[in-house]
Design an enzyme around this catalytic site. Structure first.
Site, mmCIF file in Angstrom:
data_model
loop_
_atom_site.group_PDB
_atom_site.id
_atom_site.type_symbol
_atom_site.label_atom_id
_atom_site.label_comp_id
_atom_site.label_asym_id
_atom_site.label_seq_id
_atom_site.Cartn_x
_atom_site.Cartn_y
_atom_site.Cartn_z
ATOM 1 N N TRP A 78 0.823 -1.217 0.000
ATOM 2 C CA TRP A 78 0.000 0.000 0.000
ATOM 3 C C TRP A 78 0.854 1.262 0.000
ATOM 4 C CZ3 TRP A 78 -5.070 1.889 0.534
ATOM 5 C CH2 TRP A 78 -5.186 3.185 1.062
ATOM 6 N N ASP A 98 0.046 9.242 0.731
ATOM 7 C CA ASP A 98 0.626 10.564 0.434
ATOM 8 C C ASP A 98 2.092 10.567 -0.018
ATOM 9 O OD1 ASP A 98 -1.621 10.771 1.969
ATOM 10 O OD2 ASP A 98 -0.663 11.824 3.615
ATOM 11 N N SER A 118 2.923 11.400 7.490
ATOM 12 C CA SER A 118 3.413 12.309 6.456
ATOM 13 C C SER A 118 4.245 13.463 6.997
ATOM 14 C CB SER A 118 2.232 12.872 5.669
ATOM 15 O OG SER A 118 1.723 11.852 4.850
ATOM 16 N N ASP A 161 1.497 16.089 9.845
ATOM 17 C CA ASP A 161 1.903 16.426 8.483
ATOM 18 C C ASP A 161 2.679 17.756 8.390
ATOM 19 O OD1 ASP A 161 0.328 14.180 8.114
ATOM 20 O OD2 ASP A 161 -1.390 15.282 7.340
HETATM 21 C C1 FRU Z 1 -3.459 11.952 4.577
HETATM 22 C C2 FRU Z 1 -3.078 11.252 5.866
HETATM 23 C C3 FRU Z 1 -2.180 12.138 6.695
HETATM 24 C C4 FRU Z 1 -1.417 11.166 7.536
HETATM 25 C C5 FRU Z 1 -1.246 10.011 6.583
HETATM 26 C C6 FRU Z 1 -1.243 8.667 7.266
HETATM 27 O O1 FRU Z 1 -3.798 11.114 3.541
HETATM 28 O O2 FRU Z 1 -4.232 10.871 6.567
HETATM 29 O O3 FRU Z 1 -2.868 13.116 7.440
HETATM 30 O O4 FRU Z 1 -0.194 11.674 7.967
HETATM 31 O O5 FRU Z 1 -2.296 10.088 5.648
HETATM 32 O O6 FRU Z 1 -0.889 7.671 6.370
#
Ligand code: FRU
Length: 454
Positions: free
Chosen positions: A19, A22, A82, A146
């Site tokens: 999988w 981001d 992320s 993030d």
């Molecule tokens: C966005 C998200 C981020 C997080 C990541 C986890 O798609 O939900 O906020 O860091 O994916 O995989």
């Protein structure tokens, strides 16, 4: 669990197996483009997040490096979420969110962590740099993630997605002199977002735009139908007050499947996740789930974000001019249709007669339909367009129209006058015919093959 990948996109980034979501830490370092991404190597479902890592010289041919970050330390026990990258003192620094699940719900902790590398391949973790103790008490420590970092006036600045306790999405601004010690500056937008949470904020200092994603965002009178939206806001940060002065806004992509777009550090180029939350992913059976978009050159013009794909192609291998209809054969490649005074256009892609994907120009808008593309993709959206596999994008109405379509095995990225409409498709193997009919004063069709090295 060991997974074998038996099919893959020809040139869009995906995980070695498993999988991905981001894009993270997009950066040019030591003479190569580096792309990291949210990655669960051991399953085709989201799980404990690693940072996958690929590099490229030409932004089209990518090679895998070992995963850059693996979860499991105290600061990122259950996931390396992320974040972004910056070059400082000749080293490559990653700033990311450590996910600590605890008992779930409000007991989750999301903290910002730092890692460094001198060779761009192996990373040493430094642990938490912005933790719960540095998050003002009105924000929820379970939804704080993030980080996007950049340098301005000899100071590092960072924006982080957050949530007001009992409220909605926010973006918090921090600053630092050394990447290790951070000071809270302000709540950048100062109001709740319409979405329940803001994810993956991104700022381009030179061009002056902010990108961010909102979860469960109402459709704003049909402006976007995906329940998770990616927005751009043109404007600049006022560093003295820690605020963002917005001039105009729009959505990044009109299609089904772009999320979490990020800017390459210091470049005018973005890339997004070519997939979406809350949908089934038919490619799971091939051992992969999730891709990244092709890189896109961006610029700001007339208060809009303009995007143009960057794909390394061979010279056009097929060209046609002026007929009313034409047929071609292709599964992957870049097609360009140029027309003067375009009145109507009907395009069928990846067709085998029974299955096909369409793009039509009707009543001043592009209408994309993947209802018959192949394997069904069902999302959480309940409006009729979503149920019928339809997405729409405004047509420029320019005297000279250029329509560019980037096609890979499992995706279509459509560009016209800076706007983009991107979607996954999962057609049968034998669906390789293209049919086009155009009504225009004059027009031209061109197909170029991707310049794949291996
Ligand atoms: C966005 C998200 C981020 C997080 C990541 C986890 O798609 O939900 O906020 O860091 O994916 O995989």
């Amino acid at each position: 669990m060991a997974i074998t990948k038996i099919k893959a996109p020809a040139f869009h980034i995906t995980g070695k197996t498993g999988w991905i979501n981001d894009p993270n830490g997009l950066i040019f370092y030591n003479g190569q483009y580096h792309v990291f991404f949210q990655h669960h190597p051991y399953d085709t479902k989201w799980g404990p997040m690693h940072w996958g890592h690929v590099v490229s010289d030409d932004l089209t041919n990518w090679s895998y490096l070992p995963n850059a970050l693996t979860p499991g330390d105290d600061c990122d026990k259950n996931g390396c979420f992320s974040g972004s990258a910056i070059v400082h003192d000749n080293k490559l620094w990653l700033i990311y969110t450590g996910f600590i699940e605890n008992q779930g719900g409000d007991s989750i902790r999301q903290v910002q962590c730092l890692a460094e590398s001198s060779d761009g391949v192996t990373f040493k973790k430094h642990g938490i740099i912005i933790g719960e103790d540095n998050l003002p008490s009105e924000y929820a420590p379970c939804d704080f993630r993030d980080p996007k970092v950049w340098l301005h006036d000899n100071t590092f600045w960072c924006i982080i997605g957050a949530k007001k306790v009992g409220g909605r999405g926010r973006i918090l601004l921090y600053k630092s002199k050394d990447l290790f010690n951070w000071e809270f500056v302000n709540d950048l937008l100062g109001t709740d977002s319409a979405g329940t949470m803001i994810e993956c904020p991104d700022y381009n200092e030179e061009l002056g735009y902010l990108l961010y994603c909102e979860q469960f965002q109402p459709s704003e009178n049909g402006l976007h139908l995906n329940i998770h939206t990616c927005r751009y806001c043109i404007g600049r940060i006022d560093y003295t007050n820690g605020t963002f002065n917005e001039e105009s806004r729009g959505i990044v992509d009109y299609g089904f499947d772009v999320y979490a777009p990020q800017t390459f550090a210091g470049k005018h180029m973005i890339m997004g996740w070519l997939n979406m939350w809350d949908r089934n992913v038919p490619s799971e059976k091939y051992g992969f789930a999730g891709m990244l978009t092709a890189p896109r050159k961006v610029l700001i013009k007339d208060g809009r974000l303009y995007q143009e794909p960057i794909v390394s192609c061979r010279a056009a291998s097929y060209k046609e001019e002026g007929k009313e209809t034409l047929q071609d054969k292709l599964k992957t490649g870049v097609i360009t249709i140029k027309a003067t005074n375009l009145e109507a256009l009907e395009l069928k892609l990846r067709s085998n007669g029974a299955n096909y994907t369409t793009l039509s120009l009707k009543n001043g808008e592009w209408i994309f339909c993947r209802a018959l593309s192949g394997e069904a993709i069902k999302g959480a959206e309940k409006d009729s367009d979503s149920i019928n596999g339809i997405r729409r994008m405004p047509y420029s109405g320019n005297k000279e129209t250029t329509l560019t379509i980037v096609m890979d095995e499992f995706s279509v990225e459509i560009f016209e006058d800076g706007r983009a409409l991107t979607s996954t498709i999962y057609p049968p193997e034998n669906a390789d015919t293209l049919e086009l009919s155009v009504k225009a004063e004059k027009w031209q069709y061109e197909r170029a093959d991707i310049d794949l090295k291996a």
